[in-house]
Write a protein that holds these residues in place. Structure first.
Motif, short mmCIF file in Angstrom:
data_model
loop_
_atom_site.label_atom_id
_atom_site.label_comp_id
_atom_site.label_asym_id
_atom_site.label_seq_id
_atom_site.Cartn_x
_atom_site.Cartn_y
_atom_site.Cartn_z
N UNK A 49 13.81 39.34 59.49
CA UNK A 49 12.47 38.75 59.35
C UNK A 49 11.98 38.22 60.70
N UNK A 50 12.88 37.56 61.43
CA UNK A 50 12.50 37.05 62.76
C UNK A 50 12.08 38.23 63.65
N UNK A 51 12.87 39.30 63.61
CA UNK A 51 12.58 40.49 64.40
C UNK A 51 11.22 41.08 63.98
N UNK A 52 11.01 41.15 62.67
CA UNK A 52 9.76 41.71 62.12
C UNK A 52 8.55 40.93 62.63
N UNK A 53 8.63 39.61 62.61
CA UNK A 53 7.48 38.79 63.05
C UNK A 53 7.15 39.08 64.52
N UNK A 54 8.17 39.46 65.29
CA UNK A 54 7.92 39.73 66.73
C UNK A 54 7.37 41.12 66.97
N UNK A 55 7.63 42.05 66.05
CA UNK A 55 7.27 43.45 66.34
C UNK A 55 6.12 43.99 65.51
N UNK A 56 5.76 43.32 64.42
CA UNK A 56 4.69 43.84 63.56
C UNK A 56 3.35 43.60 64.25
N UNK A 57 2.61 44.67 64.52
CA UNK A 57 1.41 44.57 65.35
C UNK A 57 0.10 44.23 64.61
N UNK A 58 -0.11 44.71 63.38
CA UNK A 58 -1.45 44.59 62.82
C UNK A 58 -1.95 43.16 62.63
N UNK A 59 -1.05 42.21 62.34
CA UNK A 59 -1.49 40.81 62.21
C UNK A 59 -0.28 39.91 62.45
N UNK A 60 -0.57 38.62 62.63
CA UNK A 60 0.52 37.67 62.89
C UNK A 60 1.19 37.31 61.57
N UNK A 61 2.50 37.44 61.54
CA UNK A 61 3.28 37.08 60.35
C UNK A 61 3.93 35.72 60.62
N UNK A 62 3.74 34.79 59.69
CA UNK A 62 4.37 33.48 59.89
C UNK A 62 5.21 33.12 58.67
N UNK A 63 6.22 32.27 58.91
CA UNK A 63 6.99 31.74 57.77
C UNK A 63 7.52 30.36 58.14
N UNK A 64 7.77 29.57 57.12
CA UNK A 64 8.36 28.23 57.33
C UNK A 64 9.81 28.28 56.92
N UNK A 65 10.68 27.67 57.74
CA UNK A 65 12.10 27.54 57.40
C UNK A 65 12.26 26.37 56.44
N UNK A 66 12.93 26.59 55.31
CA UNK A 66 13.14 25.50 54.35
C UNK A 66 14.61 25.11 54.24
N UNK A 67 15.47 25.82 54.99
CA UNK A 67 16.91 25.50 54.96
C UNK A 67 17.64 26.33 53.91
N UNK A 68 18.96 26.49 54.13
CA UNK A 68 19.82 27.22 53.20
C UNK A 68 19.32 28.65 52.94
N UNK A 69 18.73 29.27 53.97
CA UNK A 69 18.26 30.66 53.83
C UNK A 69 16.88 30.79 53.21
N UNK A 70 16.31 29.67 52.77
CA UNK A 70 14.99 29.76 52.12
C UNK A 70 13.87 29.74 53.14
N UNK A 71 12.87 30.57 52.90
CA UNK A 71 11.65 30.55 53.74
C UNK A 71 10.45 30.48 52.80
N UNK A 72 9.35 29.97 53.33
CA UNK A 72 8.08 30.01 52.58
C UNK A 72 7.10 30.85 53.39
N UNK A 73 6.46 31.79 52.72
CA UNK A 73 5.50 32.65 53.42
C UNK A 73 4.49 33.22 52.43
N UNK A 74 3.45 33.85 52.96
CA UNK A 74 2.45 34.40 52.04
C UNK A 74 3.04 35.65 51.38
N UNK A 75 2.57 35.88 50.15
CA UNK A 75 3.06 37.03 49.41
C UNK A 75 2.76 38.32 50.17
#
Ligand SMILES: C[S@@+](CC[C@H](N)C(=O)[O-])C[C@H]1O[C@@H](n2cnc3c(N)ncnc32)[C@H](O)[C@@H]1O
Length: 263
Positions: free
Chosen positions: A153-179
């Motif tokens: 996912x970290x790699x994807x956020x750096x390489x996906x070109x069409x728009x900026x992908x963001x996510x929040x770290x919630x700990x224990x492997x959990x992330x929050x992001x848009x569907x």
């Protein structure tokens, strides 16, 4: 170019498209046909139909020739929306996981020209059947990713070109992001580190909100006779061992829409 998860999931999609074609169709156009995976399903459904497969890729059409062609199918190389056919020459047109590429690489006006062109090519009572990725909307979800997927996912956020992908770290492997960001990520994991990565990082799977997509077809003149989601995203979640928490059921991955030309 998108790949699919399992032959079984793919077969279900191709069969669903074929089932929306009238069995007495005599000539069917497969737009953005790739290797022609739907051709056997179309010929099984419309037993007397000829199939014309169109793609811009000589390589894929060549693979089609060796793998999928039947006596009732033929191939044409063309860069859509330019289509070298006469008006009203087809009973049905199918477009499977293809129109999002027109939208992403050529833009909205090429998409609307493609719809107009398809409408023109269909005879009265003819239909267009579309199966494509859908935009699941902006609602936020929580997902728990295994460590390897988290790194992707970290790699994807750096390489996906069409728009900026963001996510929040919630700990224990959990992330929050848009569907929407999550669906683009989870349906493109397959390409990371493969020769397909470059192309996949330059196109979105999710430009089409289903309601908006249907409006575009109506604007081109189509009467909508089928409009549903297709393919549970849960197949991906299971495969990649991802847990998701969301406030409402997760939308299907694809849209399946049928429009008819009725005067
Ligand atoms: C994701 S693949 C889908 C292939 C096939 N319909 C399937 O479901 O297996 C999209 C296909 O659209 C073709 N394509 C994309 N843009 C095109 C264009 N402007 N004209 C013709 N073909 C195009 C690509 O070459 C590719 O084969």
């Amino acid at each position: 170019m998108a790949r699919v998860l399992s032959p079984r999931g793919r077969r279900a999609r191709l069969q669903a498209v074929a089932q929306l074609i009238k069995p007495n169709a005599s000539i069917i156009l497969d737009l953005g046909s790739g290797i022609g995976a739907v051709i056997p399903h179309l010929t099984e459904r419309a037993t007397a139909a000829e199939i014309l497969a169109v793609d811009q890729s000589v390589y894929l059409l060549h693979k089609q020739k060796t793998q999928r062609m039947t006596q009732r199918s033929n191939r044409v190389i063309s860069h859509i929306p330019e289509l070298p056919f006469r008006a009203k020459s087809f009973d049905a047109v199918v477009a499977i996981q293809f129109l999002h590429e027109i939208f992403c690489f050529l833009g909205p006006s090429a998409l609307s020209s493609t719809f107009d062109k398809i409408y023109d090519l269909l005879g009265e009572g003819g239909c267009l059947v579309v199966l494509d990725h859908q935009n699941p909307g902006p609602a936020r979800i929580k997902a728990q990713l295994p460590e390897e997927l988290h790194l992707k996912l970290v790699y994807f956020t750096k390489h996906f070109q069409p728009r900026t992908i963001t996510f929040e770290e919630l700990g224990d492997g959990w992330v929050r992001m848009s569907m929407r960001d999550f669906y683009d990520f989870i349906t493109k994991i397959f390409s990371l580190g493969t020769p397909l990565e470059d192309e996949e990082m330059n196109e979105e799977h999710t430009p089409f909100l289903r309601a908006r997509f249907v409006q575009m077809l109506q604007k081109a003149g189509f009467h909508i006779t089928h409009n549903s989601g297709f393919t549970p995203i849960e197949l991906h979640l299971k495969r990649f061992k991802v847990r998701v928490e969301a406030d409402s059921p997760l939308p299907k991955r694809h849209l399946l829409v049928r429009g008819e030309k009725i005067s």
